[in-house]
Design a protein around this motif. Structure first.
Motif, PDB file in Angstrom:
ATOM      1  N   LEU A 189       0.815  -1.212   0.000  1.00 20.62           N
ATOM      2  CA  LEU A 189       0.000   0.000   0.000  1.00 20.62           C
ATOM      3  C   LEU A 189       0.850   1.265   0.000  1.00 20.62           C
ATOM      4  CD1 LEU A 189      -2.884  -0.982   2.455  1.00 20.62           C
ATOM      5  CD2 LEU A 189      -2.853  -1.056  -0.042  1.00 20.62           C
ATOM      6  N   ILE A 205      -0.493   3.333  -3.326  1.00 20.86           N
ATOM      7  CA  ILE A 205      -1.309   4.536  -3.157  1.00 20.86           C
ATOM      8  C   ILE A 205      -0.630   5.763  -3.763  1.00 20.86           C
ATOM      9  CG2 ILE A 205      -2.310   6.101  -1.448  1.00 20.86           C
ATOM     10  CD1 ILE A 205      -2.890   3.674   0.292  1.00 20.86           C
ATOM     11  N   ILE A 246      -3.437  -2.507  -5.001  1.00 19.77           N
ATOM     12  CA  ILE A 246      -4.262  -2.254  -3.810  1.00 19.77           C
ATOM     13  C   ILE A 246      -5.346  -3.307  -3.686  1.00 19.77           C
ATOM     14  CG2 ILE A 246      -5.902  -0.641  -2.781  1.00 19.77           C
ATOM     15  CD1 ILE A 246      -4.274   1.623  -4.022  1.00 19.77           C
ATOM     16  N   ALA A 254     -11.709   0.738  -3.574  1.00 15.86           N
ATOM     17  CA  ALA A 254     -10.700   0.697  -4.635  1.00 15.86           C
ATOM     18  C   ALA A 254     -11.321   0.331  -5.973  1.00 15.86           C
ATOM     19  CB  ALA A 254      -9.599  -0.298  -4.266  1.00 15.86           C
TER      20      ALA A 254
END
Length: 372
Positions: free
Chosen positions: A223, A227, A272, A289
């Motif tokens: 992550l 991200i 993700i 997501a």
């Protein structure tokens, strides 16, 4: 490119005959097409490059096969003669309007340099591993690209760097640390590509960096990598769509930065989703997501799909991937095998209808503008 030029010439003649443009405009357009036509990519030039590459490979194989029978000094001299002859001969052919054959000889010399590293290292029992040899080979190819201002050599240097990243990233050499040096390689080669006017090299470097980030996410916290990748990709997409000219003047990707940005956006969201996916329970993070991914695909197609067929098809592929992963994660426990096939058929049918309608909407404005 030759096919495109022929179509443009026929269109210019048709426009001139129909009275849409005058003779002076037709002549100016024809001269512009001829000035920008890439004659080096003709079929004959491609065959010449392939012949040169095969000839170079034959020489290297002959030298390797007779390695023990050739005196040591003659071995080194032969290898350096191949390298020097290829570079000098290629330069002479370039000055005599044989660009494709000249570039092919430069590629042969770069390949010979890589083979020489291995053969000379074996002959003199030099210390080092294959990864170091690849770095040396790539550095030498990049230096040759800079000195000769060669587009193909720049692409070759990027390919060697990618090979090094792949082998190091998958523990082929039993690495002790992650290959972060690839970022430095990519930055240097990206800068070199401007000097050598190698747009293909820039197009290759960006997916290579995405591959590096995927490897880094697999090796570290997913992550924390994914991200920022999603956010940066979305910002780059927005910048390339709302300010295309100044952005492309900087990156010089021929207006294809939105395509790369969408690829980075989908790659980050896929990482993700795989990280948050939980087949046993419904995961709100995964759902968020997925919604962001679907919304991003629709926005990308609406904002930039009309100008780029490649972007549209990447969006369609991403949409199909999202449908598949959403089913696997959220619906698999609710449907039996027959239900799966029924759901898949319905979803694919909906996807086909959506694509058909989008393609029609993309074509109609262009058709209306042409008839206006």
């Amino acid at each position: 490119m030759a096919g495109y030029s022929s179509r443009v010439r026929s269109d210019i003649a048709r426009w001139r005959q129909a009275g849409l443009i005058d003779a002076a405009t037709a002549d100016s357009l024809t001269r512009d097409v001829e000035a920008n036509e890439r004659k080096s990519l003709s079929f004959g030039s491609i065959l010449a490059m392939m012949a040169a590459l095969l000839f170079g490979a034959a020489i290297l194989i002959f030298v390797a096969a007779n390695w023990d029978a050739i005196p040591r000094l003659a071995r080194v001299a032969a290898l350096f003669a191949i390298i020097l002859g290829g570079y000098v001969g290629g330069a002479l052919l370039k000055t005599r309007d044989h660009a494709a054959i000249g570039e092919a000889l430069w590629i042969v010399s770069a390949a010979a340099f890589g083979g020489s590293i291995a053969l000379i290292g074996q002959m003199y029992h030099l210390s080092g591993d294959e990864a170091s040899a690849l770095v040396t080979w790539g550095a030498g190819t990049a230096l040759a690209a800079v000195a000769l201002r060669s587009n193909p050599l720049t692409v070759a240097a990027v390919g060697i760097a990618d090979a090094w990243l792949f082998l190091k990233g998958f523990d082929y050499y039993s690495r002790s640390e992650f290959p972060h040096a690839f970022v430095v390689m990519a930055i240097v080669l990206f800068a070199v590509s401007f000097w050598t006017r190698s747009q293909p090299a820039r197009h290759l470097i960006i997916p290579s960096l995405l591959f590096y980030l995927v490897l880094f996410a697999m090796d570290h916290a997913t992550l924390q990598v994914a991200i920022p990748l999603v956010i940066v990709s979305a910002l780059l997409f927005a910048a390339s769509v709302f300010a295309p000219e100044p952005v492309d003047k900087v990156v010089q990707l021929g207006g294809r930065l939105p395509l790369h940005a969408l690829l980075g956006f989908l790659t980050g969201l896929a990482m993700i989703q795989f990280e948050l996916a939980d087949e046993s329970t419904y995961n709100s993070g995964f759902a968020i997501a997925s919604v962001i991914a679907l919304a991003g695909i629709v926005a990308a197609i609406v904002l930039a799909g009309r100008e780029s067929r490649g972007l549209r098809w990447l969006g369609y592929a991403g949409f199909a991937f999202e449908l598949a992963i959403i089913y696997v994660v959220t619906l698999q426990s609710m449907l039996d095998t027959a239900g799966f096939f029924l759901a898949a058929a319905v979803l694919l049918g909906i996807l086909a209808l959506v694509i058909i309608r989008i393609e029609k909407r993309m074509k109609n404005p262009a058709a209306k503008g042409a008839t206006a």
